[in-house]
Design a protein around this motif. Sequence first.
Motif: not given
Length: 330
Positions: A93-96, A101-108
């Motif tokens: 959100e801060l880097d929108a 694109i930056t961020g993190s994905i948590r995949l189960l």
Amino acid sequence: MRAEIAHFLNNRLDWNLLRTYLVIVQERSISRAAARLHVTQPAVSQALKRLEDTLGRKLIERRGAQFDPTQAGTEVYRIASDIYSNISRLETELDARAQDITGSIRLLSVSRIESPAYDAFLAGFHRAHARIDLHIEVMRSSDIISSLLQKTATAGLGLCRNPVEKLETRIFLRQRYAIFCGPHHRLFGQTQLTMSDLLTENFVSFTSDQIGDSLSPLTVFRDQKGFTGRIVAASPSLDEVRRLIYAGYGIGCLPEHIVCDDLAQQRLWRLPPEDGLVDVDVNLLWHRERKMSTAEQTFLESFERVMQRYSMAQRLGLEPLETRDGIIAA
């Protein structure tokens, strides 16, 4: 209770305690939570006690092997889950406004997803979005669904026999299960076998292979055909079930496309019925009401494009992929 929790969060927030508590409830075990957090069991127990002392409420009830949150514990878990969900989106959100694109994905994910399309998708996605971090955690399908309903993860790859309210479901792999035995079993190498030859044999089973659970169609099949052998070994892990079948503990069910090499190397032997038992779907799942970051939206959209582009046979590795330089575009 909610007001007391809110007061704690507003004035004495210790995210480490809440994060530890989240993992304790998800794992239903102090030891498994410690392993997942890479800390000692006493450290996890102390964090739980500090949180309970701060709130003045008992959060976990333990009766032998049973491990359940109290009513207060369930409320704390719900609030902590919302906080974790918001924090996981904060960086994006801060880097929108950034170009990349930056961020993190948590995949189960359930264990042993065997798919050339999936492998190539991950490679292509990283190539296109190198600044997006991906964290994959392996767990049981029931735990995946529970975590998604709590909005603590981006998405999941797991078994889901019946529709779950609030979860979006897309079939990713349709796995045909068949019966196999290993070289240490008396039926190994025998031809001209029929179903009647299997009915008294002992079984190796998945722990989710029971009525009402994700692999219960395997139980239904055994009951309908009149199998009388007992389950002598079980595991939630596909690789461990495969190992136990190879070791001769009993016959057992495995996805056909995953054991092709084992059959070719005669580590496993295919048993009747010739056309297999049942199809079991591995689904892409996510919470439709969870607010997704730009990175998470990009990941889900890219995954869905791969499923639209490639047939089920290609996803299972039964037909070749047509890729550019070996990479599927994300």
